[in-house]
Design an enzyme around this catalytic site. Structure first.
Site, PDB file in Angstrom:
ATOM      1  N   LYS A 268       0.692  -1.262  -0.097  1.00  0.00           N
ATOM      2  CA  LYS A 268      -0.023   0.124   0.130  1.00  0.00           C
ATOM      3  C   LYS A 268       1.058   1.377   0.107  1.00  0.00           C
ATOM      4  O   LYS A 268       2.198   1.229   0.473  1.00  0.00           O
ATOM      5  CB  LYS A 268      -0.821   0.042   1.231  1.00  0.00           C
ATOM      6  CG  LYS A 268      -2.154  -0.954   1.322  1.00  0.00           C
ATOM      7  CD  LYS A 268      -2.880  -0.752   2.648  1.00  0.00           C
ATOM      8  CE  LYS A 268      -3.961  -1.941   2.836  1.00  0.00           C
ATOM      9  NZ  LYS A 268      -4.808  -1.762   1.610  1.00  0.00           N
ATOM     10  N   ARG A 342     -10.094 -11.611   1.786  1.00  0.00           N
ATOM     11  CA  ARG A 342     -11.008 -12.691   1.070  1.00  0.00           C
ATOM     12  C   ARG A 342     -10.427 -13.876   1.217  1.00  0.00           C
ATOM     13  O   ARG A 342     -11.021 -15.068   1.210  1.00  0.00           O
ATOM     14  CB  ARG A 342     -11.433 -12.338  -0.519  1.00  0.00           C
ATOM     15  CG  ARG A 342     -10.111 -12.291  -1.433  1.00  0.00           C
ATOM     16  CD  ARG A 342     -10.531 -11.408  -2.649  1.00  0.00           C
ATOM     17  NE  ARG A 342     -10.760  -9.934  -2.549  1.00  0.00           N
ATOM     18  CZ  ARG A 342     -11.305  -9.183  -3.130  1.00  0.00           C
ATOM     19  NH1 ARG A 342     -11.370  -9.582  -4.686  1.00  0.00           N
ATOM     20  NH2 ARG A 342     -11.171  -8.090  -3.013  1.00  0.00           N
TER      21      ARG A 342
HETATM   22  N1  BES Z   1      -7.871  -3.661   4.394  1.00  0.00           N
HETATM   23  C1  BES Z   1      -8.106  -3.523   2.973  1.00  0.00           C
HETATM   24  C2  BES Z   1      -9.426  -2.467   3.025  1.00  0.00           C
HETATM   25  C3  BES Z   1      -9.395  -1.329   3.617  1.00  0.00           C
HETATM   26  C4  BES Z   1      -9.064   0.084   3.180  1.00  0.00           C
HETATM   27  C5  BES Z   1      -9.617  -1.153   5.011  1.00  0.00           C
HETATM   28  C6  BES Z   1      -9.219   1.231   3.867  1.00  0.00           C
HETATM   29  C7  BES Z   1      -9.605   0.015   5.684  1.00  0.00           C
HETATM   30  C8  BES Z   1      -9.385   1.264   4.988  1.00  0.00           C
HETATM   31  C9  BES Z   1      -8.244  -4.608   2.024  1.00  0.00           C
HETATM   32  O1  BES Z   1      -7.511  -5.461   2.663  1.00  0.00           O
HETATM   33  C10 BES Z   1      -7.661  -3.965   0.596  1.00  0.00           C
HETATM   34  O2  BES Z   1      -6.510  -3.798   0.644  1.00  0.00           O
HETATM   35  N2  BES Z   1      -8.509  -4.122  -0.106  1.00  0.00           N
HETATM   36  C11 BES Z   1      -8.255  -3.601  -1.458  1.00  0.00           C
HETATM   37  C12 BES Z   1      -8.756  -4.761  -2.512  1.00  0.00           C
HETATM   38  C13 BES Z   1      -8.288  -4.608  -3.859  1.00  0.00           C
HETATM   39  C14 BES Z   1      -6.749  -4.769  -3.883  1.00  0.00           C
HETATM   40  C15 BES Z   1      -9.005  -5.401  -4.592  1.00  0.00           C
HETATM   41  C16 BES Z   1      -8.730  -2.251  -1.874  1.00  0.00           C
HETATM   42  O3  BES Z   1      -9.898  -1.828  -1.126  1.00  0.00           O
HETATM   43  O4  BES Z   1      -8.207  -1.622  -2.498  1.00  0.00           O
HETATM   44 MN    MN Z   2      -5.421  -5.573   1.824  1.00  0.00          MN
END
Ligand code: BES
Ligand code: MN
Ligand code: ZN
Length: 502
Positions: A268, A342
């Site tokens: 990230k 997931r």
């Molecule tokens: N934990 C994140 C989602 C999240 C984002 C939680 C902001 C809290 C605050 C999740 O694991 C994630 O990274 N999701 C990705 C999915 C994508 C790669 C399909 C996302 O939402 O960008």
């Molecule tokens: Mn994630």
């Protein structure tokens, strides 16, 4: 904060401060002295507009008048908010014992519940890591030590129930707010074990990396491979002593417990990454809801499954392109290591079915896109099984937590079909990420009624007066309400079946 109720008039309750709600055009329900409260209203200082506050003194105590707005638009949330703002003023004024006089003719709004929740949730502070912290007890840090709910009718049960639930929400917030170096998967497991130790009806099992691998949970294990921190598969089982009515379904609550999500190799951006400690909010809700259900001795069986791990970038971390095999046997190509939730949930949903769950609910901070779509207001929910979806929606309504239905569709499911494996964990860009994520989970729920809640937006910084910053504890109230509804619904069915049989 101690919480109790009284059928004595607020003026006769041993409290230094009394809160009275003002409904538009209705004046004060009971006055004091020679009409001190009515005079404050007449002068225009005390107003019925929601959140407005006025303070006066009479009968040897302080009186806080708080606006509740118009009767026809008043709901439980309005009372919760009034309780939260009144708490803030009472605290500033140095209140030690607060009495709330419940609004009259509002029984269907469950005012005792709303007042207790609004007050206890607003009183929450997270200062475990401040060296200046005086004491764990509100009694000693200048906070309000006691809340007494005054009403003409006996509110003992409603108040006790609400206090249990509000404390569970605050406990979930502690789990969310605790930094990831302290709130490890092991620490989450310890919290579950502590709850099990406190209730005979609750049992807990925590398995580490070896157990996860031995169970064939290749998707969960792949996420955990990137960190040296021991992952935890946490299973909680609640079996009521009095027994559940025959035919009462076993509920399965499943929570995403990623204690820190760096994104893995698909790392990230660094801005805001500190917030990724709250990626275990679904787990927090499941664990604390089970604690509350046990405390309330609800006549229903519940299994809770939490998949806890960090998602980091160690030398053994899963890599984009890797293929793993889930416990259900489906193979998954990992196209983005940041879509890890997931993977963890796939194996946990399967495990909940293995343990005999007959109705599933999962809670997860799954996609940033649900936050973009619904903000911090609504959690998104997806339902397979109309009756079960309606139960969940009714439970959320009872609890005063907002949820908004999102679609499952075969054409979303097509987008997570894999090229080299059965599934990919990443659908193409801009194709409805929260929905494709839901369809991914859907592949692991078999034919059980199932609801998925994406709480990415609602789990943090909701800005509500009773949950302004940090963890909100979202989900606890809905899960407890769901267990209550499910137990009483099947008791009703049971009673009518018994009646038909005799
Ligand atoms: N934990 C994140 C989602 C999240 C984002 C939680 C902001 C809290 C605050 C999740 O694991 C994630 O990274 N999701 C990705 C999915 C994508 C790669 C399909 C996302 O939402 O960008
Ligand atoms: Mn994630
Ligand atoms: Zn995540």
């Amino acid at each position: 904060m101690r919480v109790s109720s009284s059928t004595a008039a607020a003026a006769d309750v041993a409290a230094d401060t009394v809160v009275v709600g003002l409904i538009e055009g209705e004046g004060v329900p009971h006055d004091v002295g020679d009409g001190v409260l009515a005079a404050l209203v007449a002068s225009g200082e005390a107003r019925s507009a929601p959140r407005s506050l006025a303070v006066t003194h009479a009968g040897g105590r302080r009186w806080i008048l708080v606006g509740l707005g118009k009767r026809e638009s008043l709901d439980g949330e309005g009372i919760r908010v009034a309780a939260a703002v009144a708490h803030g003023r009472a605290r500033e004024l140095g209140t030690r014992t607060l009495c709330w006089e419940l609004p009259h003719r509002a029984r269907e709004l469950h005012p005792a519940r709303a007042v207790v929740e609004g007050t206890l949730l607003a009183a929450y502070r997270f200062d475990a890591f401040k060296s200046s912290r005086k004491s764990e007890e509100a009694d000693d840090d200048g906070g309000i030590a006691e809340l007494i709910v005054s009403d003409h009718s006996d509110q003992t049960d409603a108040v006790a129930r609400a206090a249990v639930v509000a404390e569970a929400v605050n406990a979930a917030r502690d789990l969310q707010n605790t930094p990831a170096n302290a709130m490890t998967p092991t620490a989450l497991g310890r919290r579950a074990q502590a709850l099990a130790a406190a209730h005979d009806t609750l049992t807990c099992e925590v398995e580490g990396r070896d157990g996860i691998v031995r169970r064939g949970m290749g998707a969960f294990a792949a996420v955990a491979a990137g960190t040296d921190e021991e992952p935890a598969l946490i299973t909680l089982r609640y079996e009521p002593t009095s027994g559940a009515a025959d035919g009462t379904p076993v509920l399965g609550f499943v929570g995403k417990g990623v204690t820190f999500d760096a994104g893995g190799i698909s790392i990230k951006p660094s801005s805001g990454m500190a917030d990724m400690k709250y990626d275990m909010s679904g787990a927090a809700a499941v664990i604390e809801a089970l604690g509350a259900i046990a405390a309330l001795q609800l006549p229903i069986r519940v299994v809770g499954v939490v998949g806890a791990t960090e998602n980091l970038l160690g030398p053994r971390a899963m890599k984009p392109g890797d293929v793993v095999t889930s416990a259900a046997g489906l193979t998954i190509q990992i196209d983005n290591t940041d879509a890890e939730g997931r993977l963890v949930l796939a194996d946990c949903l399967h495990h909940a079915r293995d343990l005999g769950a007959e109705r599933l609910v999962d809670l997860a901070t799954l996609t940033g896109a649900i936050y973009s779509a619904l903000g911090r207001l609504y959690s998104g929910y997806w339902a397979d099984g109309e009756a079960w979806g309606a139960e969940l929606a009714a439970a959320a309504e009872d609890a005063g937590e907002l949820i908004w239905r999102m679609p499952l569709h075969e054409r979303y499911a097509e987008l997570i079909k894999g090229a080299t494996a059965d599934l990919t964990n990443l659908a193409p860009l801009r194709t409805g990420a929260p929905n494709t994520a839901a369809e991914f989970l859907h592949r692991f729920t078999g034919d059980l009624p199932w609801v998925h809640l994406d709480i990415c937006g609602t789990a943090w910084d909701s800005g509500r007066p009773y949950a302004p910053k940090g963890g909100t504890g979202v989900g606890v109230r809905t899960l407890v309400a769901l267990a209550e509804r499910s137990s009483s619904a099947s008791m009703r069915d049971q009673a009518s079946a018994d009646a038909a049989a005799s």
